[in-house]
Design a protein around this motif. Structure first.
Motif, PDB file in Angstrom:
ATOM      1  N   TYR A  28       4.400   5.923   2.371  1.00 35.36           N
ATOM      2  CA  TYR A  28       4.283   7.178   2.352  1.00 35.36           C
ATOM      3  C   TYR A  28       4.503   7.691   3.793  1.00 35.36           C
ATOM      4  CZ  TYR A  28       4.213   8.391  -2.599  1.00 35.36           C
ATOM      5  OH  TYR A  28       4.609   8.676  -4.011  1.00 35.36           O
ATOM      6  N   LYS A  29       3.352   7.324   4.560  1.00 34.63           N
ATOM      7  CA  LYS A  29       3.381   7.747   5.959  1.00 34.63           C
ATOM      8  C   LYS A  29       4.484   7.272   6.868  1.00 34.63           C
ATOM      9  CE  LYS A  29       0.298   6.615   9.897  1.00 34.63           C
ATOM     10  NZ  LYS A  29       0.054   7.930  10.597  1.00 34.63           N
ATOM     11  N   ASP A  47       0.304   4.343   0.076  1.00 34.74           N
ATOM     12  CA  ASP A  47       0.050   5.299   1.215  1.00 34.74           C
ATOM     13  C   ASP A  47       0.486   5.290   2.581  1.00 34.74           C
ATOM     14  OD1 ASP A  47      -1.543   6.817  -0.586  1.00 34.74           O
ATOM     15  OD2 ASP A  47      -3.635   6.118   0.045  1.00 34.74           O
ATOM     16  N   GLU A  64       0.848  -1.204  -0.001  1.00 30.17           N
ATOM     17  CA  GLU A  64      -0.133  -0.106   0.015  1.00 30.17           C
ATOM     18  C   GLU A  64       0.838   1.299   0.004  1.00 30.17           C
ATOM     19  OE1 GLU A  64      -2.885   0.094   3.099  1.00 30.17           O
ATOM     20  OE2 GLU A  64      -3.411  -2.288   2.865  1.00 30.17           O
TER      21      GLU A  64
END
Length: 266
Positions: A229-230, A226, A224
């Motif tokens: 990125y987090k 996202d 994933e």
């Protein structure tokens, strides 16, 4: 050939179990017998085994206590023999993740089937563990520690779904026990170490390659984008795009510096 320990207080019953069939044909050798909880624990400490068979006919409480003691430090397969068809006992057995529970009367074909199932699982685990040890010994002459093997597995499988539970199963260790051992030696939890290794590799890929960020995320085990990125921003304080841009600026500055230095020396 896998080594098995038979925990059976009644010597006559132990002899009957031994004579049920040719154990070697099912891939096991009955290495030793134990007739008490204390004797069993002593055997396990001094003679590592691949399977433990515990007879519950004489004392279900002692048998379950031995399961508990074993699971405090090991993931070795356990087969429970005899005892009643008891739902509560079955729940306890499941909690200790025993491989099988064969209630009375124990039939040779049932036990043979259970042994084949355990052997199949051990074969798979043996391949993985053997590969880990061989790879490590190609780099070092001394025998690797369990923590070394954990770290090696992480490096080799960084792009896969890695869990300490899976590694613990491969090495026949209790997950909580191995996790504590890892933290004691590395001064960080296994999950902290895994995150560190993934983020450091991601930084290198951002600095030295033109791979797209989703490709880098996949390369370090994130499906994933996202979530990658987090975690990356939490780890570095910058987004992946910002980190790559800054790395590029730094690289250009360094190149200009060395070019200028070379000119000045002429």
């Amino acid at each position: 050939m896998y080594k098995a320990l038979l925990v059976q207080p009644d010597h006559y019953s132990a002899a009957e179990t031994r004579l049920m069939f040719h154990w070697e044909q099912h891939g096991f050798m009955l290495q030793a017998d134990a007739d008490s909880l204390v004797d069993a624990q002593a055997n396990i400490r001094t003679q590592p085994v691949d399977l433990i068979l515990i007879d519950l006919k004489h004392s279900q409480a002692s048998g379950m206590l031995l399961c508990e003691r074993i699971r405090e430090h090991s993931r070795v397969p356990i087969i429970l023999l005899g005892g009643r068809h008891d739902f509560q006992l079955l729940r306890e057995a499941m909690a200790f993740q025993v491989s099988d529970y064969i209630a009375d009367p124990v039939q040779p074909e049932d036990l043979a089937s259970s042994l084949r199932k355990v052997k199949k699982e051990l074969d798979v685990q043996s391949v993985h563990s053997h590969r880990l040890i061989l790879n490590h010994e190609n780099k070092k002459s001394q025998k690797p520690s369990n923590i070394d093997l954990v770290k090696q597995y992480v490096q080799e499988q960084l792009n896969q779904n890695i869990t300490l539970k899976k590694i613990s199963s491969l090495l026949h260790f209790n997950c909580a026990y191995l996790g504590q051992k890892f933290k004691d030696q590395e001064n960080m939890s296994f999950n902290e170490y895994l995150l560190q290794q993934r983020m450091e590799k991601a930084k290198i890929l951002l600095e030295r390659t033109d791979m797209r960020i989703y490709e880098i995320a996949n390369e370090v085990g994130y499906t994933e984008i996202d979530w990658f990125y987090k975690k990356f921003k939490e780890y570095t304080g910058a987004s992946a795009n910002e980190y790559r841009k800054q790395s590029s600026v730094n690289a250009q500055y360094e190149m200009s510096f060395w070019k200028a230095l070379a000119v000045a020396k002429k």
